[in-house]
Design a protein around this motif. Structure first.
Motif, short mmCIF file in Angstrom:
data_model
loop_
_atom_site.label_atom_id
_atom_site.label_comp_id
_atom_site.label_asym_id
_atom_site.label_seq_id
_atom_site.Cartn_x
_atom_site.Cartn_y
_atom_site.Cartn_z
N PHE A 28 0.10 -7.46 2.18
CA PHE A 28 0.54 -6.73 3.36
C PHE A 28 1.43 -5.56 2.97
O PHE A 28 1.29 -4.45 3.47
N ALA A 29 2.34 -5.84 2.01
CA ALA A 29 3.26 -4.78 1.61
C ALA A 29 2.54 -3.71 0.79
O ALA A 29 2.74 -2.52 1.02
N GLY A 31 -0.14 -1.40 0.13
CA GLY A 31 -1.21 -0.82 0.93
C GLY A 31 -1.57 0.55 0.41
O GLY A 31 -1.28 0.91 -0.72
N SER A 102 2.58 -3.02 15.86
CA SER A 102 1.52 -3.57 15.01
C SER A 102 0.15 -3.23 15.56
O SER A 102 -0.75 -2.86 14.81
N TYR A 109 -5.03 2.60 11.39
CA TYR A 109 -5.18 2.20 9.99
C TYR A 109 -6.61 1.82 9.70
O TYR A 109 -7.17 2.14 8.65
N SER A 258 6.90 1.22 3.05
CA SER A 258 6.08 0.60 2.03
C SER A 258 6.12 -0.92 2.12
O SER A 258 5.13 -1.59 1.88
N SER A 260 6.39 -2.61 4.75
CA SER A 260 5.83 -3.05 6.04
C SER A 260 6.83 -3.89 6.83
O SER A 260 6.50 -4.96 7.35
N ASN A 290 5.96 -4.98 -5.04
CA ASN A 290 5.53 -3.80 -4.29
C ASN A 290 5.94 -2.52 -5.00
O ASN A 290 5.14 -1.60 -5.17
N SER A 410 -5.97 -5.87 3.25
CA SER A 410 -4.88 -6.85 3.20
C SER A 410 -3.70 -6.40 4.05
O SER A 410 -2.98 -7.24 4.58
N SER A 411 -3.52 -5.08 4.20
CA SER A 411 -2.46 -4.62 5.11
C SER A 411 -2.86 -4.85 6.57
O SER A 411 -2.01 -5.15 7.41
N ASN A 415 -0.98 -6.51 10.06
CA ASN A 415 -0.90 -5.87 11.37
C ASN A 415 -1.42 -6.79 12.45
O ASN A 415 -0.82 -6.94 13.52
#
Lengths: 611, 218
Positions: A28-29, A31, A102, A109, A258, A260, A290, A410-411, A415
């Motif tokens: 998630f972080a 991206g 989100s 995104y 970055s 998130s 990250n 993955s990001s 969301n």
């Protein structure tokens, strides 16, 4: 302590193992921003020197906020709305704000991922379609739009986006982009279909694959000529830039976006953890991985950009050489890159007027290296141009776009979890709707709304969403988050909770950052952001083939109604914070007034968790 | 006798030189980049190669203007440079002092461009006729764009995956429903009871106290 209510008979879903959880948070972080924003910032802010404000921002802003989000999610075992409702009913709006942000970010995104898919689909051709200009109607030359700019630019702006000259001209829905967007949402849906059950399986691939590709690119890029120029350029520190306050502001905003933070996704992920889990170590791992990924990704990116600059530089000089050779009828290949300067001097002394008339280009490697780009410009214009010059272009193109897609996918999970988990926790879903259908509904709604980005003016709208939704509201939400936890929930209570969960009380570093340093930094960043944005009337770069200075971007002002939408996008998510507080306060007043008239000592007034 | 022959020869070469001048109206400049094209295998440009060029061009003229038999002598070359570039003009076989017009020459070169290139192992870029732009190769346009094929594959795989997952969850639910229809009811009752019991054991949890704690520190 507060015990959250659980649906009778169903257990809260949980991660299969710790690795899944960590990979999901890291995914998630990490991206697209790690690949196309951080290297750009490094480049324009003096290379290695940028790492100093970046690390300082990580230590004093990023890690404390990250740890706080993971800890409250794990302790209160609910998504963002439930968590903030539990801390105080007046703060329920914070969760709603996170959920809205989100959702809005997820919309645009995934459009970027649709573009990535479009390029991926086109990478299976030989030659790559962005290598050559298409011919004009009578096959005598190339299309003017393509000739004036470049084949990569033409492919991006015309064949992919089919962009209109300004934001007011909408143009029709581009059917090919609609297809790609549908594919992107289907791919997201299939991973997201059962929530973390399916996400946890998919994440093993989507979170690790980018690292594999980055390593492959690293090895390949270092063998290309000119790679060292790019790396030297990237990492040579220019300490002067540290005096510019904008550098510090950009470092702080970069670390913030970055990681998130404030999306509610991290809270959702950690809420599926067992309560006795060392979230301090998790936060440190996710934060450091990250940042290290950002640094690791910039190495192959810049090696390849250095290679491209070198190629452009050689092309420039070869063009000059050809001009001289043809004008002076010197033997073919007598002038080479090595003896070019000698020849030029000799010819200048013998026949300066002729040399003058040729209008040779000044070729400077630095100028080519300075052509920086970030965001979609880096991926779809600069990098695609570099790829066509590498042998085996198709392989590199496919690898690159699959890497971008898995980074973004993955990001996207984060969301969507930021939207799904609060809705599930609030029991807003009727129990007869299975989870699969509900996630499908979320994806379908998002796809429908995101169709605006497939219009001719879609790219302009995406830039608006990116600048206005994905920035200021997050800063506001994060600021309120840390103030709520530190002062409304109570830092002592929070320390107790953490001691219960991890077995250790947070040390002085965490205390200082949670109480004073991080809120202060967030406030400063927010104020600076607003001041800088408010300084000038916002403009955007338009691609207009009829523009006088084409291929330079036509810089236009946003029309009034568009600017109103921008403001609306910034305000709408955060307006729920005061609105919900006001609503609760009014409810409290009503009950107070009713009780004054009708005292009932057995009535239970406060029920946490109700809206 | 010899003087006459000598005089005629001089006259013809002089005439030829007059016909072929750089920037003459009916001629073209040719530029070859042999080293660029062939690298190590480049041949040296000499008179024999020039002869081949003139022969190839005569061939091209013959193809263009049927009936007229162009000979090597009809192609006149001048202004050779070390670049390997030169100017050429084409004289009519019927009247050697008259030049064939520019358009016919251009047409002839265009038609036989490929043959001329192959004779010298060169390409459009390395054998240039200044003023005759090469016809660009038409791009290959397949009936189905390749990207749609990849798109179809990906969507097909994803669609199949979604259907499989949805079907498996439906099957799972059905199995659960069939196996334990009674057990569930019993379980629910006991669960409800345990929840009630645990609530009773905790006492009536008056949350107003815990909230007060937050707002009023005594």
């Amino acid at each position: 302590t507060l015990f959250p209510r659980q649906k009778e008979g169903t257990e809260r879903p949980k991660w299969d193992n710790k690795v899944q959880y960590l990979l999901t948070c890291i995914g998630f972080a990490v991206g697209l921003g790690n690949v196309w924003r951080f290297p750009y910032l490094c480049q324009i802010y003096g290379g290695g020197a940028f790492l100093i404000p970046y690390v300082i921002a990580l230590v004093f802003e990023g890690l404390p906020l990250l740890y706080m989000e993971l800890a409250i999610g794990q302790r209160l075992r609910m998504g963002s709305v439930g968590v903030w409702n539990s801390i105080s009913p007046y703060l329920g709006g914070l969760g709603v704000a996170s959920m809205m942000v989100s959702f809005l970010v997820g919309l645009f995104y995934n459009m970027i991922l649709a573009w990535v898919l479009w390029y991926f689909f086109h990478s299976f051709q030989s030659p790559l379609p962005w290598r050559d200009c298409p011919l004009n109607l009578n096959h005598t030359g190339y299309l003017t739009e393509c000739e004036k700019s470049s084949p990569v630019n033409y492919f991006w702006y015309r064949k992919t986006l089919n962009i209109t000259p300004d934001i007011e001209t909408s143009g029709p829905l581009q059917w090919w982009l609609v297809l790609c967007l549908a594919t992107a949402w289907c791919l997201v849906y299939i991973c997201f279909i059962r929530g973390i059950e399916t996400i946890g399986k998919a994440i093993y691939i989507t979170a690790t694959f980018p690292y594999l590709v980055l390593t492959i690119f690293l090895v390949r890029a270092l063998t290309l000529s000119g790679a060292t120029d790019g790396l030297v350029y990237l990492f040579t520190p220019n300490w002067e830039t540290l005096k510019n306050p904008k550098v510090w502001l950009d470092a702080a905003t970069q670390i913030f976006f970055s990681l998130s933070l404030a999306f509610g996704g991290l809270i959702a992920f950690s809420s599926y953890n067992p309560q006795k889990n060392n979230c301090e170590r998790d936060a440190l791992i996710v934060g450091c991985v990250n940042s290290l990924t950002s640094i690791y990704a910039s190495i192959p990116i810049f090696a390849i950009l250095g290679f491209k600059a070198n190629e452009n530089y050689n092309d420039c000089r070869n063009w000059n050489i050809l001009k001289l050779t043809n004008a002076f009828n010197i033997g073919d290949e007598n002038i080479t890159l090595e003896n070019y300067d000698d020849w030029l001097n000799h010819l200048n002394t013998t026949d300066p007027s002729e040399v003058e008339s040729l209008s040779l280009k000044t070729c400077n490697l630095q100028t080519f290296l300075d052509q920086s780009a970030s965001g979609t410009g880096l991926a779809f214009i600069v990098f695609t141009e570099a790829v066509i010059r590498m042998p085996g272009s198709q392989v590199w193109a496919v690898l690159f776009f699959v890497m971008l897609f898995s980074l973004g996918l993955s990001s996207m999970f984060g969301n969507l979890e930021g939207v799904l988990t609060p809705l599930l926790d609030l029991h807003m879903v009727p129990p007869w709707i299975p989870k699969e259908i509900f996630t499908g509904l979320i994806c379908l709604t998002s796809f429908t709304v995101a169709l605006i980005f497939t219009l001719g003016s879609g790219n302009y709208w995406l830039e608006i969403f990116n600048s206005y939704v994905g920035s200021m509201p997050l800063l506001i939400i994060a600021f309120f988050e840390i103030i709520s936890v530190a002062y409304i929930y109570g830092i002592n209570r929070f320390n107790d909770d953490i001691e219960w969960m991890t077995g250790r009380r947070p040390n002085i570093y965490w205390q200082a950052t949670w109480r004073f340093i991080s809120p202060f930094m967030l406030l400063v960043v927010f104020v600076a952001y607003v001041v800088i944005e408010a300084e000038k009337r916002p403009t955007y770069n338009a691609w207009n083939p009829d523009y006088v200075n084409f291929p330079l971007a036509d810089v236009l002002h946003y029309p009034e109604w568009v600017f109103a939408i921008c403001v609306l996008l910034s305000v709408l998510p955060v307006v729920s914070i005061p609105l919900v507080a006001l609503y609760r306060f009014i409810g409290l007043l009503k009950k107070y007034i009713m009780n004054r008239h009708n005292p009932n000592p057995y009535a239970n007034e406060f029920c946490n968790g109700d809206l | 006798m010899f003087e006459k022959i000598f005089f005629l020869l001089c006259l013809s070469t002089a005439l030829a030189e007059q016909l072929c001048r750089p920037e003459a109206s009916d001629g073209y400049r040719v530029r070859l980049s042999i080293k660029t094209a062939l690298g190590d295998e480049a041949y040296v440009w000499n008179d024999n190669e020039m002869f081949l060029f003139r022969a190839t061009l005569a061939f091209a003229m013959r193809n263009q203007i049927s009936g007229q038999e162009f000979e090597v002598s009809n192609i006149i070359v001048c202004d050779e440079t070390p670049r390997v570039s030169f100017w050429f003009v084409v004289t009519s076989p019927q009247n050697t002092s008259q030049l064939v017009d520019k358009e016919s020459v251009e047409e002839a070169v265009r038609k036989s461009r490929n043959r001329i290139n192959s004779a010298f192992l060169l390409t459009d870029k390395t054998l240039e006729f200044i003023g005759i732009p090469p016809t660009l190769a038409a791009p290959v346009n397949p009936d189905t764009p390749p990207w749609l094929i990849v798109f179809g594959l990906v969507m097909g795989a994803v669609g199949a995956g979604i259907i499989v997952l949805l079907a498996s969850s439906v099957v799972q639910k059905k199995r659960k429903n069939d196996e334990k229809p009674d057990d569930e009811e019993i379980d629910e009752e006991t669960r409800v009871k345990t929840v009630e019991n645990s609530a009773a054991s905790e006492g009536i949890y008056n949350r107003s106290f815990s909230d007060d704690e937050r707002f009023t520190h005594m």
